[in-house]
Design a protein around this motif. Sequence first.
Motif, PDB file in Angstrom:
ATOM      1  N   PRO A  38      12.161 -24.427  16.662  1.00 60.64           N
ATOM      2  CA  PRO A  38      11.391 -25.625  16.308  1.00 60.64           C
ATOM      3  C   PRO A  38      12.132 -26.436  15.237  1.00 60.64           C
ATOM      4  O   PRO A  38      12.730 -25.848  14.318  1.00 60.64           O
ATOM      5  N   VAL A  39      12.119 -27.759  15.366  1.00 62.38           N
ATOM      6  CA  VAL A  39      12.868 -28.593  14.406  1.00 62.38           C
ATOM      7  C   VAL A  39      12.392 -28.374  12.967  1.00 62.38           C
ATOM      8  O   VAL A  39      13.161 -28.541  12.023  1.00 62.38           O
ATOM      9  N   PHE A  71      21.092 -46.567  14.201  1.00 60.22           N
ATOM     10  CA  PHE A  71      22.470 -46.053  14.157  1.00 60.22           C
ATOM     11  C   PHE A  71      22.465 -44.663  14.755  1.00 60.22           C
ATOM     12  O   PHE A  71      21.766 -43.778  14.261  1.00 60.22           O
ATOM     13  N   ARG A  72      23.230 -44.471  15.812  1.00 63.00           N
ATOM     14  CA  ARG A  72      23.244 -43.166  16.477  1.00 63.00           C
ATOM     15  C   ARG A  72      24.657 -42.676  16.650  1.00 63.00           C
ATOM     16  O   ARG A  72      25.475 -43.320  17.294  1.00 63.00           O
ATOM     17  N   GLY A  73      24.954 -41.540  16.058  1.00 64.31           N
ATOM     18  CA  GLY A  73      26.228 -40.889  16.301  1.00 64.31           C
ATOM     19  C   GLY A  73      25.975 -39.406  16.510  1.00 64.31           C
ATOM     20  O   GLY A  73      26.604 -38.770  17.353  1.00 64.31           O
ATOM     21  N   MET A  74      25.027 -38.872  15.743  1.00 60.90           N
ATOM     22  CA  MET A  74      24.832 -37.424  15.744  1.00 60.90           C
ATOM     23  C   MET A  74      24.232 -36.916  17.047  1.00 60.90           C
ATOM     24  O   MET A  74      24.608 -35.843  17.520  1.00 60.90           O
ATOM     25  N   ASP A  75      23.313 -37.661  17.650  1.00 61.08           N
ATOM     26  CA  ASP A  75      22.766 -37.182  18.937  1.00 61.08           C
ATOM     27  C   ASP A  75      23.842 -37.234  20.030  1.00 61.08           C
ATOM     28  O   ASP A  75      23.932 -36.338  20.872  1.00 61.08           O
ATOM     29  N   PHE A  76      24.709 -38.254  19.962  1.00 60.97           N
ATOM     30  CA  PHE A  76      25.829 -38.317  20.912  1.00 60.97           C
ATOM     31  C   PHE A  76      26.817 -37.170  20.683  1.00 60.97           C
ATOM     32  O   PHE A  76      27.362 -36.605  21.630  1.00 60.97           O
ATOM     33  N   SER A 118      28.329 -27.665  18.367  1.00 59.51           N
ATOM     34  CA  SER A 118      27.464 -27.581  19.555  1.00 59.51           C
ATOM     35  C   SER A 118      28.195 -26.878  20.689  1.00 59.51           C
ATOM     36  O   SER A 118      27.627 -26.011  21.368  1.00 59.51           O
ATOM     37  N   ALA A 119      29.454 -27.252  20.889  1.00 59.30           N
ATOM     38  CA  ALA A 119      30.247 -26.626  21.946  1.00 59.30           C
ATOM     39  C   ALA A 119      30.499 -25.157  21.630  1.00 59.30           C
ATOM     40  O   ALA A 119      30.366 -24.290  22.507  1.00 59.30           O
ATOM     41  N   ALA A 120      30.830 -24.864  20.374  1.00 57.24           N
ATOM     42  CA  ALA A 120      31.101 -23.476  19.976  1.00 57.24           C
ATOM     43  C   ALA A 120      29.861 -22.617  20.175  1.00 57.24           C
ATOM     44  O   ALA A 120      29.928 -21.497  20.699  1.00 57.24           O
ATOM     45  N   ALA A 179      18.545 -34.406  21.023  1.00 55.40           N
ATOM     46  CA  ALA A 179      19.682 -33.602  21.496  1.00 55.40           C
ATOM     47  C   ALA A 179      19.685 -32.202  20.877  1.00 55.40           C
ATOM     48  O   ALA A 179      19.921 -31.204  21.573  1.00 55.40           O
ATOM     49  N   ILE A 180      19.423 -32.128  19.580  1.00 49.97           N
ATOM     50  CA  ILE A 180      19.448 -30.815  18.915  1.00 49.97           C
ATOM     51  C   ILE A 180      18.290 -29.948  19.406  1.00 49.97           C
ATOM     52  O   ILE A 180      18.421 -28.733  19.540  1.00 49.97           O
TER      53      ILE A 180
END
Lengths: 425, 101
Positions: free
Chosen positions: A60-61, A309-314, A17-19, A52-53
């Motif tokens: 579009p998702v 369970f949330r890790g990927m949106d963070f 995401s940063a890249a 987030a994505i």
Amino acid sequence: MPDADVIIVGGGLSGLSAAYKLASIGRNVILFERGEYPGSKNVTGGRMYLHAIKKLLNIPVEQMPFERFVTREVVTIMDEFRSFSIELNSYEKGKYQSATVLRAIFDKWFASLAEEKGASIITKTKVDDLYLEDGKVKGVIVANEKITSNIVLVSEGVNSFLPLKLGLRKEFEANYLVTSAKAVIELGEEEIDKRFNLKKGQGMAQIFVGMTKGVTGGGFLYTNRETISIGVVCLLESLVKNKTSIADIFEDFIYHPVLEKILEGGRMLEYSGHLIPVKGYSMIPKLVYDGLLISGDAAGFFLENGPIFRGMDFAIESGSLAAEAIEKALKEGDYSEKKLSIYLDLLNNSFVLKDLKRYKNVPKVMQNERLYKLYPSIINEIFYDFFTVDGTTKPSLISYLKNKTFKHINPIVILKDIVQFLLYS
Amino acid sequence: MKSLGSIKRISLDERLGLTSFNSDNESHIEVDNERCLLCKTKACLYVCPTKVYYLKDNKIYFNYQACLETGGCIVACHKLGNKGITWKYPKGGFGVIFKYG
């Protein structure tokens, strides 16, 4: 001149995401990934919450390589012979909050987007250390060579070795982490639609509790397009205390009678495992240092809240906010901890730290061992007895509870647990 | 629709055979059995999804080529065991290669 504006350690969702963001605005970015390709070391249960994505990518998702969009949520409470489920079906068209995903496929695609924007992604390359000058981070050490940059973003994943070496976090305790064992099993697209009562493209997320032999943890089942992801998660500390192996819990789970017909005829394609940081807000390291930021799992950004369970949106949001902070610092040519602390302000104003703070006491509720064996067996017993009609007349509810349920547990303990749940949830 | 075979019990070894690896000749894991001998919990035996560590004749043996690189062993060993394990990521490009993840 440094070799790059920014070096990113790790090609998971946060680093990518940063890249993507920094390369999009023309910054010279080098991302190091130790795996064969981005995604090759990454595992999720799993499903991604999409907000987030969606915000980061202008696509579009439906055009992203997701497996299925979740329309059916199931929580199943099990004991040895029975199961009791609660489920939510959502039939509103096009209103998807989450999607099932296979990370080896998704991350590889995401990396190709970042490369199109101009990021250099260097695979099969492990960052061994940070490179420091006068106590400030100025790059990384790769195969005994230094590669320099103005800023380093550490998004190396849950093990977070570099921040530990630099003294930015303390050693993990055994109740900070759960480990997982997972299999991907092929059933075929139409078969999945039929078995799980889904329309084409729709998916199910199912969480199980009570099948871990008293170990703090649970099971999961997510429908992918042609396969299902199934597995177990268990707290490290609890596995050791109960002298029970995660590999055995996995095996007993997938052969439990509840899953027999669901998995029938399935062909296992891959067996995997991964760690998850579950201690929430209290395990977050110092996130900023001279010339360095930390994001994603490496920063402990993960939230477990019952079946959510949330890790990927963070990971995506923190990588994206790190990129914003880095861009500001690069513009002003100031890479000090003080300047880079804009990252903390951005995190504090986003759902990342707001949610982690909001749910900071949830780990206390989730690590109550009664949730994993005693309560599941009591719930199954109560409902089994409720549904039993055999010609005998049943006692009143209060005498049933007194003579059966409260033989397993003191009602005061139940009350205490309810109060704790209300206070901390 | 293509026919699906019946599901049979699949052992850990068979499961492992489904996962791809590019194994290094050198191990990324080391075990100091002098420490393990004094270890009361043998924490490493329970936390690994592929049972990389196993106990035989009171000694800890390990099969580094089966490592999925969770990193769970190092925390379990150092916090609940006797710090006999040294574990780092395999060299770049080596180790597990998830195709699905």
